[in-house]
Design an enzyme around this catalytic site. Sequence first.
Site, PDB file in Angstrom:
ATOM      1  N   HIS A  58      -5.648  -0.551   5.837  1.00 29.27           N
ATOM      2  CA  HIS A  58      -5.408   0.036   7.032  1.00 29.27           C
ATOM      3  C   HIS A  58      -6.752   0.021   8.163  1.00 29.27           C
ATOM      4  CE1 HIS A  58      -8.076   2.476   4.447  1.00 29.27           C
ATOM      5  NE2 HIS A  58      -7.105   3.127   3.735  1.00 29.27           N
ATOM      6  N   ASP A  79       0.878   2.790   3.947  1.00 33.16           N
ATOM      7  CA  ASP A  79      -0.184   3.844   3.245  1.00 33.16           C
ATOM      8  C   ASP A  79       0.878   5.087   3.179  1.00 33.16           C
ATOM      9  OD1 ASP A  79      -2.157   5.045   2.312  1.00 33.16           O
ATOM     10  OD2 ASP A  79      -3.498   5.140   4.391  1.00 33.16           O
ATOM     11  N   HIS A  83       2.514  14.341   0.433  1.00 35.97           N
ATOM     12  CA  HIS A  83       1.796  15.581   0.233  1.00 35.97           C
ATOM     13  C   HIS A  83       2.751  16.864   0.139  1.00 35.97           C
ATOM     14  CE1 HIS A  83      -2.277  14.093   0.232  1.00 35.97           C
ATOM     15  NE2 HIS A  83      -1.931  13.310   1.518  1.00 35.97           N
ATOM     16  N   ASP A 130      -8.756   2.721  -3.238  1.00 42.20           N
ATOM     17  CA  ASP A 130      -8.168   3.194  -1.889  1.00 42.20           C
ATOM     18  C   ASP A 130      -8.157   4.706  -2.083  1.00 42.20           C
ATOM     19  OD1 ASP A 130      -6.908   3.124   0.742  1.00 42.20           O
ATOM     20  OD2 ASP A 130      -5.301   4.336  -0.253  1.00 42.20           O
ATOM     21  N   ARG A 166       2.165   8.689  -6.508  1.00 46.54           N
ATOM     22  CA  ARG A 166       1.372   9.792  -6.986  1.00 46.54           C
ATOM     23  C   ARG A 166       1.575  10.272  -8.666  1.00 46.54           C
ATOM     24  NH1 ARG A 166      -1.720  10.069  -2.908  1.00 46.54           N
ATOM     25  NH2 ARG A 166      -1.099  11.194  -1.026  1.00 46.54           N
ATOM     26  N   ASN A 202      -4.940   5.813  -7.135  1.00 50.94           N
ATOM     27  CA  ASN A 202      -5.700   7.204  -7.119  1.00 50.94           C
ATOM     28  C   ASN A 202      -4.552   8.314  -7.465  1.00 50.94           C
ATOM     29  OD1 ASN A 202      -4.038   6.870  -4.884  1.00 50.94           O
ATOM     30  ND2 ASN A 202      -5.323   8.031  -3.598  1.00 50.94           N
ATOM     31  N   HIS A 258       0.843  -1.173  -0.127  1.00 52.58           N
ATOM     32  CA  HIS A 258       0.096   0.014   0.062  1.00 52.58           C
ATOM     33  C   HIS A 258       0.923   1.096   0.014  1.00 52.58           C
ATOM     34  CE1 HIS A 258      -4.094   1.656   1.411  1.00 52.58           C
ATOM     35  NE2 HIS A 258      -3.285   2.649   1.074  1.00 52.58           N
ATOM     36  N   HIS A 264       1.624   5.018  -2.189  1.00 52.34           N
ATOM     37  CA  HIS A 264       1.046   6.008  -3.196  1.00 52.34           C
ATOM     38  C   HIS A 264       2.372   6.640  -3.597  1.00 52.34           C
ATOM     39  CE1 HIS A 264      -3.237   5.894  -1.901  1.00 52.34           C
ATOM     40  NE2 HIS A 264      -2.666   5.528  -0.696  1.00 52.34           N
ATOM     41  N   ASN A 298      -6.405   9.141   6.941  1.00 50.21           N
ATOM     42  CA  ASN A 298      -7.832   8.482   6.771  1.00 50.21           C
ATOM     43  C   ASN A 298      -7.057   7.129   6.500  1.00 50.21           C
ATOM     44  OD1 ASN A 298      -9.807   6.986   5.602  1.00 50.21           O
ATOM     45  ND2 ASN A 298     -10.037   8.747   3.947  1.00 50.21           N
TER      46      ASN A 298
END
Length: 428
Positions: free
Chosen positions: A225, A303, A307, A145, A55, A85, A51, A53, A276
Amino acid sequence: MIIKNVRILGGEPVSIRIDDGVIAEVAPGLDAPGAFDGGGAIALPGLVDLHTHLREPGREDAETVQTGTQSAARGGYTAVHAMANTSPVADTAGVVEQVWRLGREHGHCDVHPVGAVTVGLEGRQLAELGAMADSAARVRVFSDDGKCVDDAVLMRRALEYVKAFDGVVAQHAQEPRLTAGAQMNEGVVSGRLGLTGWPAVAEEAIIARDCLLAAHVGSRLHVCHVSTAGSVEIIRWAKSKGWNVTAEVTPHHLLLTDGLVEESPVGAYNPIYKVNPPLRTRADVEALRAALADGTIDIVATDHAPHPVEDKETEWPAAAMGMVGLETALSVVQEAMIETGLLDWAGVAQRMSALPARIGRLPAQGRPLEAGEPANIMVYDPSGRTQVEPSAFASKSRNTPYEGMTLPGRVVATFLRGRPTVLEGKLV
């Protein structure tokens, strides 16, 4: 290549000889000019994250496949699953192949794209699951997700569909109507701070429904998660029935609580703790640790959610949810599970390498460090403690909740099929 003076799973010191990307021999005393000296550190199979990200494409201001895989290598990972995502969403064979090829080009770890369950993550129509499974990326994990597949009929169809190619649906368990406008865990702290609460039942209701659906159609379900004690009990019940359900917990849910939103080192409402699912109570943390120890929760997954500064350093309601975690994951797990006596190093290897690889259907990852196995190896020194300094991260983003904390251990080296990607804690 010889890696000498390492303790596999914390055992006696040995050396590992690597030939053409494969472990050729494991024995005490092996040596050669240019051998890497592990200094008595622990050797584990390269970690596998189910899991992550990355981006890219679309949010290269937060992370790229290159910086994300560098961050993964620094954390001891030899494979990551890149969540869907992105922008555009990874809901077609073309997008997942793009991410897969970017991973092959940058090479700091293997990148396995996760395909979206629904078109555009919108929860209305199934994405091209079969085409993604047949693509060069060979997708086997599917997830919306960041959003929940809340339509029960659509979730049932997805579970039925992935059976054809031994896929798994990884559910982000969040009933959207119960979490509209939610900002943090629903409880005493949210009441005092005046923030809209995120009830545990919003997670638990979806998990219960999806366990029943997976059993009904005879398919594989993975729960992303897990964050509440109630969710643990539902998953334990499903496993007692023999249903094909697996689950993950993040490092931050094993260590941090919702009290930090009120009492962080810089005061209340620090958005670095906005995530989240939200940070929960101390009782939830203890239940999650126990569940990871007894196998109710199968794996640790980061996860990792990078950002840019402007998305986190703002008022709480407007701030993005998520934390980076690849470079601190093993240290947090050592703090939460090893230092407390809940797991040994063999248990960590099982939960952070072997089982994630099995769930993601990665036959060359998570293998034991034995002759004839792929040389995906990480070397970890569990001694000492280091203060977390985000500016030293390889990740493009700095949104870590551990800034200024002292955590145990450090990654000394990472080897991907025998090729060093990290030596002495530095990227190669």
